[in-house]
Design an enzyme around this catalytic site. Structure first.
Site, PDB file in Angstrom:
ATOM      1  N   GLU A  27      -0.877  -4.324   1.197  1.00 30.77           N
ATOM      2  CA  GLU A  27      -1.012  -5.151   0.244  1.00 30.77           C
ATOM      3  C   GLU A  27      -1.503  -6.391   0.730  1.00 30.77           C
ATOM      4  O   GLU A  27      -2.421  -6.990   0.162  1.00 30.77           O
ATOM      5  CB  GLU A  27       0.295  -5.350  -0.396  1.00 30.77           C
ATOM      6  CG  GLU A  27       0.967  -4.107  -1.480  1.00 30.77           C
ATOM      7  CD  GLU A  27       2.279  -4.205  -1.743  1.00 30.77           C
ATOM      8  OE1 GLU A  27       2.496  -4.082  -2.987  1.00 30.77           O
ATOM      9  OE2 GLU A  27       3.121  -4.315  -0.878  1.00 30.77           O
ATOM     10  N   GLU A  43       6.558   3.178  -0.740  1.00 32.89           N
ATOM     11  CA  GLU A  43       7.731   2.805  -1.470  1.00 32.89           C
ATOM     12  C   GLU A  43       8.573   3.801  -2.248  1.00 32.89           C
ATOM     13  O   GLU A  43       9.793   3.756  -2.136  1.00 32.89           O
ATOM     14  CB  GLU A  43       7.242   1.629  -2.110  1.00 32.89           C
ATOM     15  CG  GLU A  43       6.808   0.085  -1.341  1.00 32.89           C
ATOM     16  CD  GLU A  43       5.163   0.311  -1.035  1.00 32.89           C
ATOM     17  OE1 GLU A  43       4.854  -0.611  -0.515  1.00 32.89           O
ATOM     18  OE2 GLU A  43       4.729   1.130  -1.448  1.00 32.89           O
ATOM     19  N   GLY A  90       3.771  -3.512   2.400  1.00 34.26           N
ATOM     20  CA  GLY A  90       3.327  -4.716   2.473  1.00 34.26           C
ATOM     21  C   GLY A  90       2.180  -5.046   3.164  1.00 34.26           C
ATOM     22  O   GLY A  90       1.269  -6.156   3.106  1.00 34.26           O
ATOM     23  N   ALA A 147       7.076  -4.144   4.512  1.00 36.62           N
ATOM     24  CA  ALA A 147       8.124  -5.037   4.507  1.00 36.62           C
ATOM     25  C   ALA A 147       9.293  -4.549   5.507  1.00 36.62           C
ATOM     26  O   ALA A 147       9.427  -3.296   5.505  1.00 36.62           O
ATOM     27  CB  ALA A 147       8.699  -5.261   3.034  1.00 36.62           C
TER      28      ALA A 147
END
Length: 258
Positions: free
Chosen positions: A112, A132, A109, A64
């Site tokens: 994911e 993260e 992300g 992200a």
């Protein structure tokens, strides 16, 4: 139509390419919103039988967008996580199959996003990880849930707690990806798999995805009942008659998706 992604359809295969190579295809709110729009387009398009998701340049998705996230307060952060979950859950729950063609970094992300897809095919140069905790947060686009379901609770905890980045061979060993191929063969292999899937009965593929996804967290007895009902629905379809008729007549079936 889109500024941060590319979306096109070739024959009956849809192609989504995250297209922010200068930012290593990092997911920001603009990307997430465009992905939601593209997914709605895919869901409404009956001619799309399978979808390939990949990244432009050297990365699949490197995570992200930290530059954007660093400025978010708790309420704004929650909104971004909700937007991410909307995208991942739509891919996971849509009846059409999604194939992640992981060409490079799939971190945060990006990992994911790959896990939300049904099948993951990785380049030998691909790298996976959930970094993260090194940023003071945890995976927020479904990573704490999907990673454990794919590789087991212990391995998911190891990867998330340590933020370790692993290569494609290790990702294959632990069950995070289904295939690893040479970089120059990645898209051809993804297309081969997509076309193979697209050649099968669409209703059967969709029903299988629903049965697998919904039955995964059930006890075996309940999941078996689900499978019986799902199979019964296939027996009521025109495609069942076409598929079995074509087999007996030694010809290629012509699916009606009915």
């Amino acid at each position: 139509m889109y500024e941060n992604i590319k979306y096109e359809v070739k024959e009956d295969i849809g192609y989504i390419t995250i297209n922010r190579p200068k930012a290593m295809n990092a997911l920001n709110m603009d990307v997430l919103n465009e992905l939601s729009e593209a997914l709605a387009e895919i869901e409404a398009d009956d001619k799309v039988k399978a979808v390939i998701v990949t990244g432009e340049g050297k990365a699949f998705v490197a995570g992200a967008d930290i530059a954007q996230m660093s400025k978010l307060n708790a309420i704004e952060g929650r909104a971004m996580m909700a937007a991410g979950h909307k995208v991942m859950n739509t891919i996971d729950q849509m009846e059409k199959p999604f194939i992640a063609a992981v060409n490079g970094f799939a971190l945060g992300g990006g990992c994911e996003l790959s896990m939300a897809c049904d099948i993951r095919i990785a380049s030998e140069k691909a790298k996976f990880g959930q970094p993260e905790v090194g940023l003071g947060i945890i995976p927020g686009f479904g990573g704490t849930q999907r990673l454990a379901r794919l590789v087991g609770k212990g391995m998911a905890k190891y990867l998330i707690y340590t933020a370790e980045m692993i290569n494609a061979a290790e990702a294959y060993r632990i069950g995070l990806v289904e295939k690893v191929v040479a970089p120059e063969e990645l898209m051809a292999e993804a297309e081969k798999v997509a076309k193979t899937i697209a050649s099968k009965a669409p209703i059967a593929i969709a029903t299988a995805k629903v049965a697998i996804n919904n039955g995964f967290d059930m006890d075996l007895k309940s999941a078996s009942r689900l499978e019986v009902e799902a199979t019964t629905s296939c027996f009521a379809s025109e495609d069942k008659n076409e598929g079995m008729g074509a087999f007996l007549e030694k010809r290629t079936p012509e699916w009606k998706n009915k």
